[in-house]
Design an enzyme around this catalytic site. Sequence first.
Site, PDB file in Angstrom:
ATOM      1  N   ASP A   1       0.968  -1.000   0.146  1.00  0.00           N
ATOM      2  CA  ASP A   1       0.034  -0.021  -0.012  1.00  0.00           C
ATOM      3  C   ASP A   1       0.921   1.344   0.063  1.00  0.00           C
ATOM      4  O   ASP A   1       2.077   1.262   0.290  1.00  0.00           O
ATOM      5  CB  ASP A   1      -1.086   0.063   1.225  1.00  0.00           C
ATOM      6  CG  ASP A   1      -1.802   1.140   1.317  1.00  0.00           C
ATOM      7  OD1 ASP A   1      -2.357   1.635   0.656  1.00  0.00           O
ATOM      8  OD2 ASP A   1      -1.644   1.802   2.558  1.00  0.00           O
TER       9      ASP A   1
ATOM     10  N   ASP B   1      -0.291   5.240   0.925  1.00  0.00           N
ATOM     11  CA  ASP B   1      -0.678   5.982   1.941  1.00  0.00           C
ATOM     12  C   ASP B   1      -0.759   5.459   3.269  1.00  0.00           C
ATOM     13  O   ASP B   1      -1.349   4.580   3.487  1.00  0.00           O
ATOM     14  CB  ASP B   1      -1.662   6.744   1.605  1.00  0.00           C
ATOM     15  CG  ASP B   1      -1.777   7.773   0.470  1.00  0.00           C
ATOM     16  OD1 ASP B   1      -0.932   8.659   0.426  1.00  0.00           O
ATOM     17  OD2 ASP B   1      -2.575   7.410  -0.382  1.00  0.00           O
TER      18      ASP B   1
ATOM     19  N   THR C   1      -2.473   0.656  -4.632  1.00  0.00           N
ATOM     20  CA  THR C   1      -2.985   1.560  -3.767  1.00  0.00           C
ATOM     21  C   THR C   1      -4.349   2.249  -4.347  1.00  0.00           C
ATOM     22  O   THR C   1      -4.761   2.088  -5.557  1.00  0.00           O
ATOM     23  CB  THR C   1      -2.032   3.116  -4.111  1.00  0.00           C
ATOM     24  OG1 THR C   1      -2.477   4.201  -3.288  1.00  0.00           O
ATOM     25  CG2 THR C   1      -1.613   3.097  -5.527  1.00  0.00           C
ATOM     26  N   SER C   2      -5.139   2.867  -3.337  1.00  0.00           N
ATOM     27  CA  SER C   2      -6.520   3.563  -3.853  1.00  0.00           C
ATOM     28  C   SER C   2      -6.060   4.631  -4.385  1.00  0.00           C
ATOM     29  O   SER C   2      -7.218   5.070  -4.941  1.00  0.00           O
ATOM     30  CB  SER C   2      -7.107   3.369  -2.547  1.00  0.00           C
ATOM     31  OG  SER C   2      -7.659   2.181  -2.129  1.00  0.00           O
TER      32      SER C   2
ATOM     33  N   LYS D   1     -10.825  -1.227  -2.134  1.00  0.00           N
ATOM     34  CA  LYS D   1     -10.490  -1.950  -1.161  1.00  0.00           C
ATOM     35  C   LYS D   1     -11.593  -1.454   0.022  1.00  0.00           C
ATOM     36  O   LYS D   1     -12.074  -0.196  -0.010  1.00  0.00           O
ATOM     37  CB  LYS D   1      -9.192  -1.516  -0.108  1.00  0.00           C
ATOM     38  CG  LYS D   1      -7.876  -1.770  -1.096  1.00  0.00           C
ATOM     39  CD  LYS D   1      -6.600  -1.095  -0.626  1.00  0.00           C
ATOM     40  CE  LYS D   1      -5.515  -1.458  -1.311  1.00  0.00           C
ATOM     41  NZ  LYS D   1      -4.233  -0.443  -0.661  1.00  0.00           N
TER      42      LYS D   1
ATOM     43  N   ASP E   1      -1.978  -0.186   6.164  1.00  0.00           N
ATOM     44  CA  ASP E   1      -2.009   0.605   7.486  1.00  0.00           C
ATOM     45  C   ASP E   1      -3.550   0.637   7.749  1.00  0.00           C
ATOM     46  O   ASP E   1      -3.735   1.130   8.859  1.00  0.00           O
ATOM     47  CB  ASP E   1      -1.377   2.013   7.259  1.00  0.00           C
ATOM     48  CG  ASP E   1      -2.338   2.871   6.511  1.00  0.00           C
ATOM     49  OD1 ASP E   1      -2.877   4.017   7.011  1.00  0.00           O
ATOM     50  OD2 ASP E   1      -2.298   2.362   5.115  1.00  0.00           O
TER      51      ASP E   1
END
Length: 218
Positions: free
Chosen positions: A14, A16, A109-110, A141, A166
């Site tokens: 991931d 962020d 990642t989003s 996600k 995270d």
Amino acid sequence: MPATALTAHALLLDMDGTLVNSDAVVERCWRRWALRQGLDPEAALKVVHGRQGYATMAVLLPDRPMEENYADNRLMLAEETADTDGVVPVGGAPAFMDAIAPLPHALVTSADLALARVRMTAAGLRMPELRVTAESVGASKPDPEGFLKGAAGLGFAPADCIVFEDSEAGIAAGRAAGMRVVGVGPRAAALSPDAHVDDLTRIRVEAATDGTIVLHIS
């Protein structure tokens, strides 16, 4: 957590909160959005991490038409991409990225690709060759699609991959994909990942002669 070691053949990362600390930007943008919607910003911030923006909006405004969420999401991405004030690497991220450079790994990642590039650059981090970004998936996600695509892109089975995450949504996505999860940072501490670290300074990467990746976690 006592010292431990995990083995894998590929790592799925991931961005962020895991590699890049972008909390300052995320909180600025989402506070403004929440106030415009008449929502409590503090309540909104509890659910924004890990998801794509439209998915967060759907959680916070369940009766709102999705077309409005998609439109606001485009505006939010532009706003976040233009704001890099306070974007820094998570502790140990530069050395960690250097250590895994020759090993199979992908960013999952989003963020969309433009935002991912801006934030990785602002944090001084190398962009992985394989990236699964918002444009690459049909579901945000906690859906496992992104991690499953990352594993497939690297040519490994889900069980051979370890996810670094995270957020609650991200950890749920990794588990749903059938992968083990290393939780990074304070948000992950209460979510019972397979291992947890405060930051990436607590991980030493070893490449075994048989191609196995060994993560020494302290």
